[in-house]
Each structure stands twice: as C-alpha cells, then as structure tokens.
Design a protein around this motif. Structure first.
Motif, PDB file in Angstrom:
ATOM      1  N   TYR A  25      43.182  46.721  28.416  1.00  0.00           N
ATOM      2  CA  TYR A  25      42.306  47.748  28.995  1.00  0.00           C
ATOM      3  C   TYR A  25      41.052  47.113  29.607  1.00  0.00           C
ATOM      4  N   LYS A  26      40.426  46.209  28.867  1.00  0.00           N
ATOM      5  CA  LYS A  26      39.195  45.586  29.351  1.00  0.00           C
ATOM      6  C   LYS A  26      39.449  44.712  30.571  1.00  0.00           C
ATOM      7  N   ALA A  27      40.531  43.941  30.566  1.00  0.00           N
ATOM      8  CA  ALA A  27      40.827  43.060  31.705  1.00  0.00           C
ATOM      9  C   ALA A  27      41.103  43.866  32.967  1.00  0.00           C
ATOM     10  N   LEU A  28      41.824  44.977  32.830  1.00  0.00           N
ATOM     11  CA  LEU A  28      42.142  45.788  34.000  1.00  0.00           C
ATOM     12  C   LEU A  28      40.968  46.650  34.451  1.00  0.00           C
ATOM     13  N   SER A  29      39.989  46.848  33.599  1.00  0.00           N
ATOM     14  CA  SER A  29      38.809  47.648  33.947  1.00  0.00           C
ATOM     15  C   SER A  29      37.682  46.799  34.517  1.00  0.00           C
ATOM     16  N   THR A  30      37.826  45.498  34.469  1.00  0.00           N
ATOM     17  CA  THR A  30      36.785  44.582  34.937  1.00  0.00           C
ATOM     18  C   THR A  30      37.218  43.965  36.258  1.00  0.00           C
ATOM     19  N   ARG A  31      36.387  44.097  37.242  1.00  0.00           N
ATOM     20  CA  ARG A  31      36.702  43.511  38.537  1.00  0.00           C
ATOM     21  C   ARG A  31      36.394  42.017  38.502  1.00  0.00           C
ATOM     22  N   ARG A  32      37.363  41.212  38.923  1.00  0.00           N
ATOM     23  CA  ARG A  32      37.221  39.758  38.895  1.00  0.00           C
ATOM     24  C   ARG A  32      36.078  39.316  39.816  1.00  0.00           C
ATOM     25  N   TYR A  33      35.341  38.303  39.391  1.00  0.00           N
ATOM     26  CA  TYR A  33      34.225  37.677  40.117  1.00  0.00           C
ATOM     27  C   TYR A  33      32.977  38.561  40.198  1.00  0.00           C
ATOM     28  N   GLU A  34      32.994  39.757  39.609  1.00  0.00           N
ATOM     29  CA  GLU A  34      31.860  40.659  39.743  1.00  0.00           C
ATOM     30  C   GLU A  34      30.778  40.420  38.688  1.00  0.00           C
ATOM     31  N   HIS A  35      31.147  39.889  37.534  1.00  0.00           N
ATOM     32  CA  HIS A  35      30.200  39.679  36.443  1.00  0.00           C
ATOM     33  C   HIS A  35      30.179  38.209  36.052  1.00  0.00           C
ATOM     34  N   LEU A  36      29.036  37.596  36.109  1.00  0.00           N
ATOM     35  CA  LEU A  36      28.920  36.165  35.834  1.00  0.00           C
ATOM     36  C   LEU A  36      29.233  35.797  34.387  1.00  0.00           C
ATOM     37  N   ILE A  37      29.186  36.768  33.488  1.00  0.00           N
ATOM     38  CA  ILE A  37      29.451  36.478  32.083  1.00  0.00           C
ATOM     39  C   ILE A  37      30.915  36.090  31.862  1.00  0.00           C
ATOM     40  N   TYR A  38      31.821  36.540  32.735  1.00  0.00           N
ATOM     41  CA  TYR A  38      33.252  36.248  32.588  1.00  0.00           C
ATOM     42  C   TYR A  38      33.645  35.045  33.438  1.00  0.00           C
ATOM     43  N   SER A  39      34.672  34.323  32.974  1.00  0.00           N
ATOM     44  CA  SER A  39      35.179  33.197  33.758  1.00  0.00           C
ATOM     45  C   SER A  39      35.888  33.723  35.005  1.00  0.00           C
ATOM     46  N   SER A  40      36.180  32.839  35.934  1.00  0.00           N
ATOM     47  CA  SER A  40      36.778  33.254  37.206  1.00  0.00           C
ATOM     48  C   SER A  40      38.231  33.708  37.064  1.00  0.00           C
ATOM     49  N   ASP A  41      38.848  33.516  35.906  1.00  0.00           N
ATOM     50  CA  ASP A  41      40.220  33.989  35.739  1.00  0.00           C
ATOM     51  C   ASP A  41      40.295  35.264  34.896  1.00  0.00           C
ATOM     52  N   TYR A  42      39.162  35.934  34.685  1.00  0.00           N
ATOM     53  CA  TYR A  42      39.144  37.162  33.892  1.00  0.00           C
ATOM     54  C   TYR A  42      38.969  38.371  34.796  1.00  0.00           C
ATOM     55  N   GLY A  43      39.726  39.409  34.527  1.00  0.00           N
ATOM     56  CA  GLY A  43      39.606  40.657  35.263  1.00  0.00           C
ATOM     57  C   GLY A  43      40.681  40.789  36.327  1.00  0.00           C
ATOM     58  N   MET A  44      40.622  41.911  37.027  1.00  0.00           N
ATOM     59  CA  MET A  44      41.609  42.193  38.064  1.00  0.00           C
ATOM     60  C   MET A  44      40.954  42.102  39.428  1.00  0.00           C
ATOM     61  N   GLU A  45      41.646  41.452  40.317  1.00  0.00           N
ATOM     62  CA  GLU A  45      41.147  41.263  41.681  1.00  0.00           C
ATOM     63  C   GLU A  45      42.004  42.107  42.610  1.00  0.00           C
ATOM     64  N   TRP A  46      41.367  42.925  43.432  1.00  0.00           N
ATOM     65  CA  TRP A  46      42.144  43.662  44.417  1.00  0.00           C
ATOM     66  C   TRP A  46      41.340  43.887  45.674  1.00  0.00           C
ATOM     67  N   SER A  47      42.063  43.968  46.771  1.00  0.00           N
ATOM     68  CA  SER A  47      41.469  44.257  48.072  1.00  0.00           C
ATOM     69  C   SER A  47      42.544  44.940  48.909  1.00  0.00           C
TER      70      SER A  47
END
Length: 137
Positions: free
Chosen positions: A49-71
């Motif tokens: 849930y958290k990984a899919l709710s977090t946009r990748r590269y948007e928050h500096l606290i997370y590494s660059s491979d955390y979250g979902m990236e879409w365009s």
C-alpha cells in the motif's frame, strides 16, 4: 604455497536467521501510525500500500527505487496503458525482498483512470491487492 586441508564442517556453519519484518500499524483512514506491530503477510500488505501510494523521486527521504513511477505522456490505447501499469507496479514492489512476484493483473478502465487488481506472491503467502491510478494527474 597453497593451503590445503581447510574445510568447514557442518557444525561450524551457522544458519542464516530469518529476521522479522515488523512494522508499525499505519491507519490510512485516520492518517495515524499505531503502536501495534505488524509482521508477516500483514506487514507486506502495508508495504505494498505504501509503495503504491508514494510517487517515486518525489520525496528525498526515500531511495530512488522506492515508490511508483508513472507518466501518461505519449500513451495511446488501452493495451499500452495496461502494459505500462503492469511494469510500474512490478518495479514498485519487486525491490522488496519479501515479494517474489506480482502476477494476474486485471484492469478496469474508467472515465478518469484505471483500477487494477493483481496477486502479490510473498514469503508469507499470496494475496490480491487493488489500486486506482488517476489518468488526469
């Protein structure tokens, strides 16, 4: 000179300990983090849930491979949208070493987005998950 005779006996080898995947309970509805701890499949469900709710590269606290990236730029047609969503979800979840695979994707296209459900295969068993992606963002 080459050393000889060095062997590791079975009693000298240590088994790798399985570490718990404890995490605090995150209550999305109330935006609270609880004191109770989750482990096993429940902890993985929360991580999904958290990984899919977090946009990748948007928050500096997370590494660059955390979250979902879409365009949605350059997307044309349902098959392209479905293919990219499947890739984005897999890329968001597979870095978690508790998750072995993400399969069985089902898509429901709506006026403003896509609802996708899928199966997450983990060390603790499989479960179905669902998320919605707004195409107007």
């Amino acid at each position: 000179m080459i050393p000889q005779g060095a062997q590791i006996s079975a009693e000298d080898q240590e088994e790798a300990a399985v570490l718990p995947s404890l995490t605090y309970v995150f209550q999305a509805s109330g935006q609270r983090i609880g004191r109770l701890q989750l482990d096993g499949k429940d902890a993985v469900k929360q991580a999904v849930y958290k990984a899919l709710s977090t946009r990748r590269y948007e928050h500096l606290i997370y590494s660059s491979d955390y979250g979902m990236e879409w365009s949605w730029e350059g997307m044309a047609g349902r098959s392209m949208v479905e293919s990219e969503l499947e890739r984005w979800i897999r890329e968001a979840l597979l870095p978690d070493d508790r998750i072995s695979d993400v399969t069985e994707f089902d898509f429901v296209h709506e006026a403003d987005g896509v609802r996708v459900s899928f199966t997450v295969e983990t060390d603790f068993g499989s479960f179905r998950e669902e998320t919605e992606v707004n195409m107007n963002v």
